[in-house]
Motif scaffolding. Structure first.
Motif, PDB file in Angstrom:
ATOM      1  N   ASP A  69      41.530  42.893  53.980  1.00  0.00           N
ATOM      2  CA  ASP A  69      41.896  43.069  51.970  1.00  0.00           C
ATOM      3  C   ASP A  69      43.132  42.226  51.820  1.00  0.00           C
ATOM      4  O   ASP A  69      44.293  42.695  52.080  1.00  0.00           O
ATOM      5  CB  ASP A  69      41.805  45.111  52.263  1.00  0.00           C
ATOM      6  CG  ASP A  69      42.548  45.620  50.800  1.00  0.00           C
ATOM      7  OD1 ASP A  69      42.984  43.971  49.889  1.00  0.00           O
ATOM      8  OD2 ASP A  69      42.570  46.613  51.328  1.00  0.00           O
ATOM      9  N   THR A  74      45.401  39.133  45.313  1.00  0.00           N
ATOM     10  CA  THR A  74      43.576  39.158  44.289  1.00  0.00           C
ATOM     11  C   THR A  74      44.498  38.131  43.356  1.00  0.00           C
ATOM     12  O   THR A  74      43.908  37.799  42.603  1.00  0.00           O
ATOM     13  CB  THR A  74      43.297  39.983  44.448  1.00  0.00           C
ATOM     14  OG1 THR A  74      43.249  40.690  45.880  1.00  0.00           O
ATOM     15  CG2 THR A  74      42.593  40.070  43.178  1.00  0.00           C
ATOM     16  N   ALA A  78      41.988  35.126  43.251  1.00  0.00           N
ATOM     17  CA  ALA A  78      41.004  35.023  42.289  1.00  0.00           C
ATOM     18  C   ALA A  78      41.114  35.036  40.660  1.00  0.00           C
ATOM     19  O   ALA A  78      40.897  34.425  39.924  1.00  0.00           O
ATOM     20  CB  ALA A  78      40.444  36.578  42.162  1.00  0.00           C
ATOM     21  N   ALA A 181      34.238  39.838  39.775  1.00  0.00           N
ATOM     22  CA  ALA A 181      33.529  39.838  41.239  1.00  0.00           C
ATOM     23  C   ALA A 181      32.567  38.790  40.497  1.00  0.00           C
ATOM     24  O   ALA A 181      32.535  37.967  41.865  1.00  0.00           O
ATOM     25  CB  ALA A 181      33.095  41.300  41.118  1.00  0.00           C
ATOM     26  N   PHE A 184      34.449  35.743  39.775  1.00  0.00           N
ATOM     27  CA  PHE A 184      34.885  34.935  41.154  1.00  0.00           C
ATOM     28  C   PHE A 184      33.589  34.473  42.016  1.00  0.00           C
ATOM     29  O   PHE A 184      34.080  33.888  42.262  1.00  0.00           O
ATOM     30  CB  PHE A 184      35.662  36.019  41.901  1.00  0.00           C
ATOM     31  CG  PHE A 184      36.430  34.969  43.360  1.00  0.00           C
ATOM     32  CD1 PHE A 184      37.185  34.512  43.207  1.00  0.00           C
ATOM     33  CD2 PHE A 184      35.348  35.694  43.967  1.00  0.00           C
ATOM     34  CE1 PHE A 184      37.416  34.285  44.416  1.00  0.00           C
ATOM     35  CE2 PHE A 184      36.243  35.528  45.892  1.00  0.00           C
ATOM     36  CZ  PHE A 184      37.023  34.368  45.523  1.00  0.00           C
ATOM     37  N   ALA A 189      33.978  30.752  44.545  1.00  0.00           N
ATOM     38  CA  ALA A 189      33.543  31.465  46.273  1.00  0.00           C
ATOM     39  C   ALA A 189      31.959  30.565  46.608  1.00  0.00           C
ATOM     40  O   ALA A 189      32.206  29.950  46.934  1.00  0.00           O
ATOM     41  CB  ALA A 189      33.286  32.166  46.224  1.00  0.00           C
ATOM     42  N   ALA A 196      34.266  35.414  50.617  1.00  0.00           N
ATOM     43  CA  ALA A 196      35.093  35.517  50.047  1.00  0.00           C
ATOM     44  C   ALA A 196      34.499  36.581  49.580  1.00  0.00           C
ATOM     45  O   ALA A 196      33.549  36.366  47.916  1.00  0.00           O
ATOM     46  CB  ALA A 196      36.288  35.270  49.508  1.00  0.00           C
ATOM     47  N   ARG A 197      34.669  37.966  48.885  1.00  0.00           N
ATOM     48  CA  ARG A 197      34.654  38.912  47.684  1.00  0.00           C
ATOM     49  C   ARG A 197      35.379  39.581  47.009  1.00  0.00           C
ATOM     50  O   ARG A 197      36.084  40.726  48.138  1.00  0.00           O
ATOM     51  CB  ARG A 197      32.925  38.739  48.337  1.00  0.00           C
ATOM     52  CG  ARG A 197      32.440  39.873  49.023  1.00  0.00           C
ATOM     53  CD  ARG A 197      31.381  39.604  50.039  1.00  0.00           C
ATOM     54  NE  ARG A 197      30.852  40.424  51.088  1.00  0.00           N
ATOM     55  CZ  ARG A 197      30.937  39.811  52.329  1.00  0.00           C
ATOM     56  NH1 ARG A 197      31.420  38.805  52.541  1.00  0.00           N
ATOM     57  NH2 ARG A 197      30.512  40.756  53.153  1.00  0.00           N
ATOM     58  N   TYR A 198      34.656  40.588  46.088  1.00  0.00           N
ATOM     59  CA  TYR A 198      35.473  41.203  46.124  1.00  0.00           C
ATOM     60  C   TYR A 198      35.002  42.393  46.346  1.00  0.00           C
ATOM     61  O   TYR A 198      33.888  42.940  46.713  1.00  0.00           O
ATOM     62  CB  TYR A 198      35.248  41.999  44.461  1.00  0.00           C
ATOM     63  CG  TYR A 198      36.874  41.411  43.889  1.00  0.00           C
ATOM     64  CD1 TYR A 198      37.482  42.420  43.084  1.00  0.00           C
ATOM     65  CD2 TYR A 198      36.289  40.154  43.024  1.00  0.00           C
ATOM     66  CE1 TYR A 198      38.892  41.295  42.365  1.00  0.00           C
ATOM     67  CE2 TYR A 198      37.733  39.295  41.967  1.00  0.00           C
ATOM     68  CZ  TYR A 198      39.006  40.505  41.897  1.00  0.00           C
ATOM     69  OH  TYR A 198      40.069  39.897  41.146  1.00  0.00           O
ATOM     70  N   VAL A 259      37.399  46.673  41.736  1.00  0.00           N
ATOM     71  CA  VAL A 259      37.527  45.001  41.128  1.00  0.00           C
ATOM     72  C   VAL A 259      38.142  45.457  40.221  1.00  0.00           C
ATOM     73  O   VAL A 259      38.811  45.280  39.280  1.00  0.00           O
ATOM     74  CB  VAL A 259      35.712  45.002  40.616  1.00  0.00           C
ATOM     75  CG1 VAL A 259      36.099  43.856  40.082  1.00  0.00           C
ATOM     76  CG2 VAL A 259      34.829  44.806  41.846  1.00  0.00           C
ATOM     77  N   LEU A 265      40.272  42.176  46.249  1.00  0.00           N
ATOM     78  CA  LEU A 265      39.360  40.811  46.605  1.00  0.00           C
ATOM     79  C   LEU A 265      39.883  41.477  48.220  1.00  0.00           C
ATOM     80  O   LEU A 265      40.800  41.386  49.246  1.00  0.00           O
ATOM     81  CB  LEU A 265      39.672  39.678  46.322  1.00  0.00           C
ATOM     82  CG  LEU A 265      39.565  38.565  46.697  1.00  0.00           C
ATOM     83  CD1 LEU A 265      37.742  38.073  45.780  1.00  0.00           C
ATOM     84  CD2 LEU A 265      40.189  36.813  46.892  1.00  0.00           C
ATOM     85  N   ALA A 267      38.759  38.863  51.327  1.00  0.00           N
ATOM     86  CA  ALA A 267      38.961  36.868  52.160  1.00  0.00           C
ATOM     87  C   ALA A 267      38.976  36.823  53.622  1.00  0.00           C
ATOM     88  O   ALA A 267      39.967  37.865  54.366  1.00  0.00           O
ATOM     89  CB  ALA A 267      39.385  35.672  51.618  1.00  0.00           C
TER      90      ALA A 267
END
Length: 395
Positions: A69, A74, A78, A181, A184, A189, A196-198, A259, A265, A267
């Motif tokens: 986290d 972020t 992002a 999300a 991104f 991504a 990586a993602r929300y 989000v 985010l 990663a």
């Protein structure tokens, strides 16, 4: 393993050990991860526990493929990177009033707030507000963020603000027509091959970020460091146990569906190394756009657009960087190939559950964000020294 890579691994391993060395009893972060990338190679080291053992449970060792986290990282990984892409494509101008995209700002002096001011913390917004106490609907929470009383006239002073990056993320959503999300995922991504993602993400895919919501519970209860007109009993959604796979940040988790432009985010360290290298290397935006976002704020020279700035004078390198409340850090060198990422999950194994009614968590002695930054910057300096022969050959 090549000699440069082995040396980088040793630097990363030493830095992880320093991050996990407690300054006070019971304050050892459960896990740490550090990644370094230079012209001489790349290395990642991890140590500790993604989930601490306890109560008959064996725990889960930390590994480099687990998502962190990244909290306020972020803001740059992002939101700022998406803004760079839109500016680079001519779809967004930093000088444009944000009210063009956010009707909630189309009143009083807020009409003057520009996207650049949102990204440089010079929009005059409050630094923080527990929106979730009154709003658990995302749209209502964002509207409330835009409508809070200003702390200062826009463009007159620097004040670090989560709210500004929440609204900058909303600008990105308006311009792209995508949720943050999805923006991104499709714009950053997927093209770069990042995991990586929300969030929320499956708990098994992430390291635990905190023992509970005890830190924000104490912020609301004590009014420290930001006075607010609430008590912890005004909110019923506090998480009493470990936070894993969902955003640690209260506004992101409880008010913004996980989000936001300021947090949310997830990663891996490898994701951040790849992203940093791509941003610096021209894969994401042109050099001119990167230079524009690297420009120091006239109100606060250590603030660039989205990023913070630090000059490593001895190495002749400017770093664009940002930290995260969970204990994360991400930095990219401008003049030479350098990316440093990682940190320590400083709120897991150190904070404990939410105390009984009327009591608040003791947050003294926790590893501080500045300490984490200092350790990672020391690693950056050493990495640049190791890479010096390779850099000279390239020149």
């Amino acid at each position: 393993m090549s000699r440069p890579s082995q040396a980088l691994t040793e630097v990363a391993t030493r830095t992880v050990a320093r991050l996990r060395a407690p300054d006070a009893p019971g304050r050892r972060p459960a896990s740490a991860a550090v990644g370094i990338r230079t012209a001489a190679g790349q290395a990642v080291a991890v140590d500790g526990w993604a989930v601490l053992p306890g109560a008959g449970e064996p725990g889960t060792p930390m590994s480099r493929d687990l998502l962190l986290d990244v909290a306020s990282v972020t803001k740059v990984a992002a939101t700022t990177t998406l803004a760079m892409l839109l500016v680079d494509a001519g779809e967004l101008d930093l000088d444009t009033p944000a009210a063009r995209y956010l009707p909630a700002l189309d009143r009083d002096v807020r009409r003057r707030i520009t996207l650049e001011q949102l990204l440089t913390h010079t929009a005059g917004l409050q630094p923080w507000w527990p929106l979730y106490v009154e709003h658990t609907d995302r749209a209502a929470a964002l509207a409330a963020a835009a409508g809070l009383p200003l702390a200062a006239e826009p463009g007159t002073t620097w004040c670090y603000s989560d709210l500004g990056l929440m609204l900058a993320g909303q600008v990105v959503e308006t311009v792209t027509g995508l949720g943050l999300a999805e923006a991104f995922a499709t714009m950053i991504a997927q093209p770069l091959g990042l995991t990586a993602r929300y969030g929320p993400v499956p708990p098994s895919a992430a390291a635990t970020s905190a023992d509970s919501d005890a830190y924000e519970h104490a912020m609301v209860g004590t009014g420290t460091p930001y006075p607010v007109p609430y008590r912890p009993t005004d909110f019923a959604g506090w998480r009493a146990g470990p936070v894993r796979g969902a955003a640690n940040d209260g506004n992101a988790a409880h008010a913004l569906a996980g989000v936001s432009g300021h947090a949310g985010l997830f990663a891996t360290v490898d994701d951040l190394l790849r992203l940093g290298s791509a941003v610096r290397g021209g894969e994401v935006v042109t050099d001119a756009t990167l230079a524009r976002f690297a420009t120091p704020s006239r109100l606060h020279p250590e603030q660039a657009v989205g990023f913070r700035r630090t000059r490593l004078e001895e190495a002749g390198v400017t770093l664009l960087h940002h930290g995260g409340f969970t204990g994360t850090f991400f930095a990219v060198g401008l003049e030479t190939e350098l990316v440093v990422a990682g940190g320590a999950m400083r709120l897991h194994g150190t904070l404990g559950p939410i105390p009984a009614a009327g009591a608040f968590a003791d947050t003294t002695g926790l590893l501080q964000s500045q300490q984490i930054q200092d350790h990672l910057l020391d690693a950056a300096r050493t990495a640049l020294e190791l890479a010096a022969p390779t850099i000279l050959e390239e020149r």
